[in-house]
Design a protein around this motif. Sequence first.
Motif, PDB file in Angstrom:
ATOM      1  N   GLY A   1       0.843  -1.081  -0.154  1.00  0.00           N
ATOM      2  CA  GLY A   1       0.139  -0.187   0.013  1.00  0.00           C
ATOM      3  C   GLY A   1       1.236   1.009   0.016  1.00  0.00           C
ATOM      4  N   LEU A   2       0.043   1.964   0.288  1.00  0.00           N
ATOM      5  CA  LEU A   2       0.490   3.034   0.493  1.00  0.00           C
ATOM      6  C   LEU A   2       1.166   3.511   1.921  1.00  0.00           C
ATOM      7  N   VAL A   3       1.989   4.663   2.266  1.00  0.00           N
ATOM      8  CA  VAL A   3       2.843   5.409   3.456  1.00  0.00           C
ATOM      9  C   VAL A   3       3.907   6.255   3.306  1.00  0.00           C
ATOM     10  N   GLN A   4       3.841   6.970   4.815  1.00  0.00           N
ATOM     11  CA  GLN A   4       4.570   8.127   4.680  1.00  0.00           C
ATOM     12  C   GLN A   4       5.927   7.959   4.836  1.00  0.00           C
TER      13      GLN A   4
ATOM     14  N   LYS B   1      11.572   4.405   4.091  1.00  0.00           N
ATOM     15  CA  LYS B   1      12.142   5.365   3.073  1.00  0.00           C
ATOM     16  C   LYS B   1      11.391   5.311   1.788  1.00  0.00           C
ATOM     17  N   PRO B   2      11.211   6.320   0.926  1.00  0.00           N
ATOM     18  CA  PRO B   2      10.570   6.084  -0.216  1.00  0.00           C
ATOM     19  C   PRO B   2      11.580   5.548  -1.121  1.00  0.00           C
ATOM     20  N   GLU B   3      12.807   5.828  -0.420  1.00  0.00           N
ATOM     21  CA  GLU B   3      13.923   4.168  -1.460  1.00  0.00           C
ATOM     22  C   GLU B   3      13.279   2.987  -1.062  1.00  0.00           C
ATOM     23  N   ASP B   4      12.414   2.344   0.044  1.00  0.00           N
ATOM     24  CA  ASP B   4      11.537   1.278  -0.270  1.00  0.00           C
ATOM     25  C   ASP B   4      10.132   0.926  -1.272  1.00  0.00           C
ATOM     26  N   THR B   5      10.556   1.774  -2.129  1.00  0.00           N
ATOM     27  CA  THR B   5       9.678   1.526  -2.920  1.00  0.00           C
ATOM     28  C   THR B   5       9.579   1.045  -3.717  1.00  0.00           C
ATOM     29  N   ALA B   6       7.934  -0.509  -3.962  1.00  0.00           N
ATOM     30  CA  ALA B   6       8.972  -1.112  -4.630  1.00  0.00           C
ATOM     31  C   ALA B   6       7.617  -2.212  -4.876  1.00  0.00           C
ATOM     32  N   VAL B   7       8.105  -3.236  -6.123  1.00  0.00           N
ATOM     33  CA  VAL B   7       7.608  -4.381  -6.016  1.00  0.00           C
ATOM     34  C   VAL B   7       7.125  -5.601  -5.162  1.00  0.00           C
ATOM     35  N   TYR B   8       6.621  -5.909  -4.505  1.00  0.00           N
ATOM     36  CA  TYR B   8       7.246  -7.091  -3.558  1.00  0.00           C
ATOM     37  C   TYR B   8       7.429  -8.355  -3.807  1.00  0.00           C
ATOM     38  N   TYR B   9       7.820  -9.369  -3.728  1.00  0.00           N
ATOM     39  CA  TYR B   9       7.935 -10.316  -3.968  1.00  0.00           C
ATOM     40  C   TYR B   9       7.756 -11.901  -3.093  1.00  0.00           C
ATOM     41  N   CYS B  10       7.581 -12.340  -2.650  1.00  0.00           N
ATOM     42  CA  CYS B  10       8.023 -13.598  -1.906  1.00  0.00           C
ATOM     43  C   CYS B  10       7.699 -14.881  -2.804  1.00  0.00           C
ATOM     44  N   ARG B  11       8.696 -15.409  -2.031  1.00  0.00           N
ATOM     45  CA  ARG B  11       9.601 -16.464  -3.094  1.00  0.00           C
ATOM     46  C   ARG B  11       9.879 -17.882  -2.241  1.00  0.00           C
ATOM     47  N   SER B  12       9.952 -18.659  -3.263  1.00  0.00           N
ATOM     48  CA  SER B  12      10.105 -20.239  -1.775  1.00  0.00           C
ATOM     49  C   SER B  12      10.736 -20.805  -2.633  1.00  0.00           C
ATOM     50  N   GLU B  13      11.504 -21.694  -1.339  1.00  0.00           N
ATOM     51  CA  GLU B  13      13.130 -22.451  -2.633  1.00  0.00           C
ATOM     52  C   GLU B  13      13.201 -23.782  -1.620  1.00  0.00           C
ATOM     53  N   ARG B  14      13.055 -24.998  -2.803  1.00  0.00           N
ATOM     54  CA  ARG B  14      13.775 -26.466  -1.608  1.00  0.00           C
ATOM     55  C   ARG B  14      14.066 -27.540  -2.274  1.00  0.00           C
ATOM     56  N   TYR B  15      15.028 -27.815  -2.716  1.00  0.00           N
ATOM     57  CA  TYR B  15      15.859 -28.775  -3.540  1.00  0.00           C
ATOM     58  C   TYR B  15      15.387 -28.180  -4.732  1.00  0.00           C
ATOM     59  N   GLY B  16      15.792 -27.159  -4.986  1.00  0.00           N
ATOM     60  CA  GLY B  16      16.566 -26.149  -5.636  1.00  0.00           C
ATOM     61  C   GLY B  16      15.404 -25.818  -6.531  1.00  0.00           C
ATOM     62  N   PHE B  17      13.785 -26.305  -6.256  1.00  0.00           N
ATOM     63  CA  PHE B  17      12.895 -25.784  -6.927  1.00  0.00           C
ATOM     64  C   PHE B  17      12.050 -24.480  -6.407  1.00  0.00           C
ATOM     65  N   THR B  18      11.705 -23.718  -7.093  1.00  0.00           N
ATOM     66  CA  THR B  18      11.468 -22.113  -6.795  1.00  0.00           C
ATOM     67  C   THR B  18      10.083 -21.849  -6.837  1.00  0.00           C
ATOM     68  N   SER B  19       9.247 -21.013  -6.483  1.00  0.00           N
ATOM     69  CA  SER B  19       7.488 -20.478  -6.147  1.00  0.00           C
ATOM     70  C   SER B  19       8.164 -18.953  -6.201  1.00  0.00           C
ATOM     71  N   TRP B  20       7.257 -18.502  -7.091  1.00  0.00           N
ATOM     72  CA  TRP B  20       7.179 -17.018  -7.263  1.00  0.00           C
ATOM     73  C   TRP B  20       6.243 -16.043  -6.717  1.00  0.00           C
ATOM     74  N   GLY B  21       5.470 -15.165  -6.130  1.00  0.00           N
ATOM     75  CA  GLY B  21       4.198 -14.927  -6.206  1.00  0.00           C
ATOM     76  C   GLY B  21       4.541 -13.801  -6.816  1.00  0.00           C
ATOM     77  N   GLN B  22       2.551 -12.954  -6.557  1.00  0.00           N
ATOM     78  CA  GLN B  22       2.171 -12.175  -7.724  1.00  0.00           C
ATOM     79  C   GLN B  22       2.642 -10.808  -7.583  1.00  0.00           C
ATOM     80  N   GLY B  23       3.464 -10.650  -6.376  1.00  0.00           N
ATOM     81  CA  GLY B  23       3.449  -9.496  -5.482  1.00  0.00           C
ATOM     82  C   GLY B  23       3.076  -8.656  -5.056  1.00  0.00           C
ATOM     83  N   THR B  24       3.487  -7.539  -4.479  1.00  0.00           N
ATOM     84  CA  THR B  24       2.376  -6.547  -3.913  1.00  0.00           C
ATOM     85  C   THR B  24       3.106  -5.319  -4.294  1.00  0.00           C
ATOM     86  N   LEU B  25       2.317  -4.101  -4.631  1.00  0.00           N
ATOM     87  CA  LEU B  25       3.192  -2.409  -4.535  1.00  0.00           C
ATOM     88  C   LEU B  25       2.651  -1.907  -3.443  1.00  0.00           C
TER      89      LEU B  25
END
Length: 114
Positions: free
Chosen positions: A9-12, A85-109
């Motif tokens: 979301g949007l935060v100061q 901080k303003p420099e923290d502005t980004a799309v944030y993604y979660c990621r899982s990993e095990r035995y070399g297999f990875t998955s990504w979430g869709q991202g949250t702004l």
Amino acid sequence: VQLQACGGGLVQPGGSLRLSCVASRARFSILNMGWYRQAPGKQRELVASITSDARVNYADSVKGRFTISRDNAKNTVNLQMNSLKPEDTAVYYCRSERYGFTSWGQGTLVTVSS
């Protein structure tokens, strides 16, 4: 593994947000989890990670401000973000990993702006 992230979301500047990521997997506890972010025009970077045995790691830019945690009973990994901080502005993604297999979430702004 399907990952669903929420909480952006949007935060100061100086404010806080809590991101959560829910995984659709019965054995969530064996997954290594991480939060990454990608700002406009920049490469995706690791923000924080937590292993299956709860060892954590943080990017230098967020140490002391962000905290990653996991709740294996709820198949959830969280990222508590304080002193944003303003420099923290980004799309944030979660990621899982095990035995070399990875998955990504869709991202949250996350937008840090006054």
